[in-house]
Design an enzyme around this catalytic site. Structure first.
Site, PDB file in Angstrom:
ATOM      1  N   PRO A 279       2.114  -1.689 -15.720  1.00  0.00           N
ATOM      2  CA  PRO A 279       2.814  -2.694 -14.915  1.00  0.00           C
ATOM      3  C   PRO A 279       3.974  -2.199 -14.054  1.00  0.00           C
ATOM      4  O   PRO A 279       4.265  -2.803 -13.029  1.00  0.00           O
ATOM      5  CB  PRO A 279       3.342  -3.680 -15.970  1.00  0.00           C
ATOM      6  CG  PRO A 279       2.596  -3.391 -17.220  1.00  0.00           C
ATOM      7  CD  PRO A 279       2.256  -1.940 -17.159  1.00  0.00           C
TER       8      PRO A 279
ATOM      9  N   THR B 159       0.619   0.577  -9.657  1.00  0.00           N
ATOM     10  CA  THR B 159       1.334   0.500  -8.385  1.00  0.00           C
ATOM     11  C   THR B 159       2.811   0.670  -8.681  1.00  0.00           C
ATOM     12  O   THR B 159       3.444  -0.203  -9.288  1.00  0.00           O
ATOM     13  CB  THR B 159       1.082  -0.846  -7.689  1.00  0.00           C
ATOM     14  OG1 THR B 159      -0.318  -0.970  -7.417  1.00  0.00           O
ATOM     15  CG2 THR B 159       1.847  -0.924  -6.374  1.00  0.00           C
TER      16      THR B 159
ATOM     17  N   LYS C 258      -0.664   2.035  -0.643  1.00  0.00           N
ATOM     18  CA  LYS C 258      -0.810   0.758  -1.350  1.00  0.00           C
ATOM     19  C   LYS C 258       0.363  -0.178  -1.036  1.00  0.00           C
ATOM     20  O   LYS C 258       0.163  -1.374  -0.782  1.00  0.00           O
ATOM     21  CB  LYS C 258      -0.892   1.015  -2.858  1.00  0.00           C
ATOM     22  CG  LYS C 258      -0.868  -0.244  -3.736  1.00  0.00           C
ATOM     23  CD  LYS C 258      -2.099  -1.117  -3.524  1.00  0.00           C
ATOM     24  CE  LYS C 258      -2.036  -2.401  -4.331  1.00  0.00           C
ATOM     25  NZ  LYS C 258      -2.192  -2.177  -5.774  1.00  0.00           N
TER      26      LYS C 258
END
Length: 316
Positions: A86, A116, A191
């Protein structure tokens, strides 16, 4: 020389599409990771999994995976590790060089982080991995939960050309497109830039459809016009935030599932941090961050990020 020959053989086997990893570790079995791990099992990989959620691990062991009691144990006997976590801190803890998986990873183990996170965190982890002889690529994904389930994710890979070649065929077991973005951290950069565009376009789509409704325009008519005109975008055509316009999207399912507002807020926070470090102005990205932070603060953290449409309508 032996290590170099091993790497050469693995890359050669990967380029022919053959499985080159005998055992795979997977850490992080949430909405995305659980589907990614299942796809590896379907492709015949021997899988060892770890998650702080025992139920998540049990679901995978029932499907054929083995489970580890911690990340260090998981890394001992695997050739490749995939992590889907996370936040920055979760990644740093999992890859900790003293107590995490780097404490026991074998030399030349390929470490693939699909979280991410901040590009600078990926670069820190890569440096630590190099100190123990492991290989690291940052590899965030695009496509969401449905693409994770269907095995059609896009992987944005940051790392050396050799490590990319080693990972490419393997990643296609979980996705349909694998793109080399540059050195470590560049997968994350790609991203974050993509998600900033996504947030801005979703807010713009929601604003336009809310305005159309207030002016008395049927949203189906507006959708037909927009999606055949210059306003067309992913948010309007494939993920419309107005309930009932599209089937099988969160807006038509009470904004459940999908990509949560809290996650979008987190990603936009990463964008903000990266922009500050890069001394780059992102006025719309900053405003989008504030909007999603406000949505989260009003108790809608778990709603899909397309919930911004309802938020703009005044549901607070």
């Amino acid at each position: 020389m032996g290590d170099l020959n091993l790497l050469t053989r693995l890359i050669a086997r990967a380029s022919t599409g053959k499985r080159c990893f005998s055992q795979v570790g997977f850490i992080g079995l949430g909405n995305m990771g659980s589907h990614m791990a299942r796809n590896l099992l379907k492709k015949g990989y021997k899988l060892v999994v770890y998650d702080v959620n025992e139920s998540a691990m049990s679901n995978l062991t029932k499907a054929g995976a083995d489970k580890a009691s911690n990340t260090a144990e998981l890394a001992k006997d695997v050739d490749v590790v995939v992590s889907m976590l996370p936040s920055n801190q979760h990644v740093l803890d999992v890859y900790d060089i003293k107590n995490g998986l780097l404490s026991s990873a074998k030399r030349d183990t390929l470490l693939i982080d699909s979280s991410t996170i901040d590009p600078f965190v990926s670069q820190t982890v890569a440096k630590n991995a190099g100190e123990v002889g492991a290989r690291f690529v940052d590899c965030p994904v695009s496509g969401g939960v449905n693409a994770a389930k269907d095995g059609t994710l896009t992987f944005m890979v940051g790392g050396s050309k050799e490590n990319f070649q080693l990972a490419e065929s393997f990643l296609k077991s979980m996705g349909s497109r694998v793109v080399h973005c540059g050195d470590v951290g560049m997968g994350q950069a790609a991203k974050l830039c993509n998600n900033m565009i996504l947030a801005i376009s979703m807010i713009g789509t929601a604003e336009a459809f809310h305005l159309g409704q207030k002016l008395g325009l049927d949203p189906k008519v507006l959708a037909d016009i927009v999606n055949s005109s210059t306003g067309r975008c992913w948010s309007s055509e494939l993920y419309n935030p107005v309930p009932g316009l599209l089937d099988n999207v969160p807006s038509s399912k009470n904004y459940e599932g999908g990509f949560g507002a809290a996650l979008m807020s987190k990603d936009l926070g990463l964008v903000q941090s990266a922009a500050i470090k890069a001394e780059t102005a992102i006025p719309l990205g900053s405003l989008a961050h504030q909007i999603y932070r406000t949505i989260v603060s009003h108790g809608f953290a778990k709603k899909d990020f397309s919930f911004v449409y309802q938020f703009l309508k005044g549901q607070k």
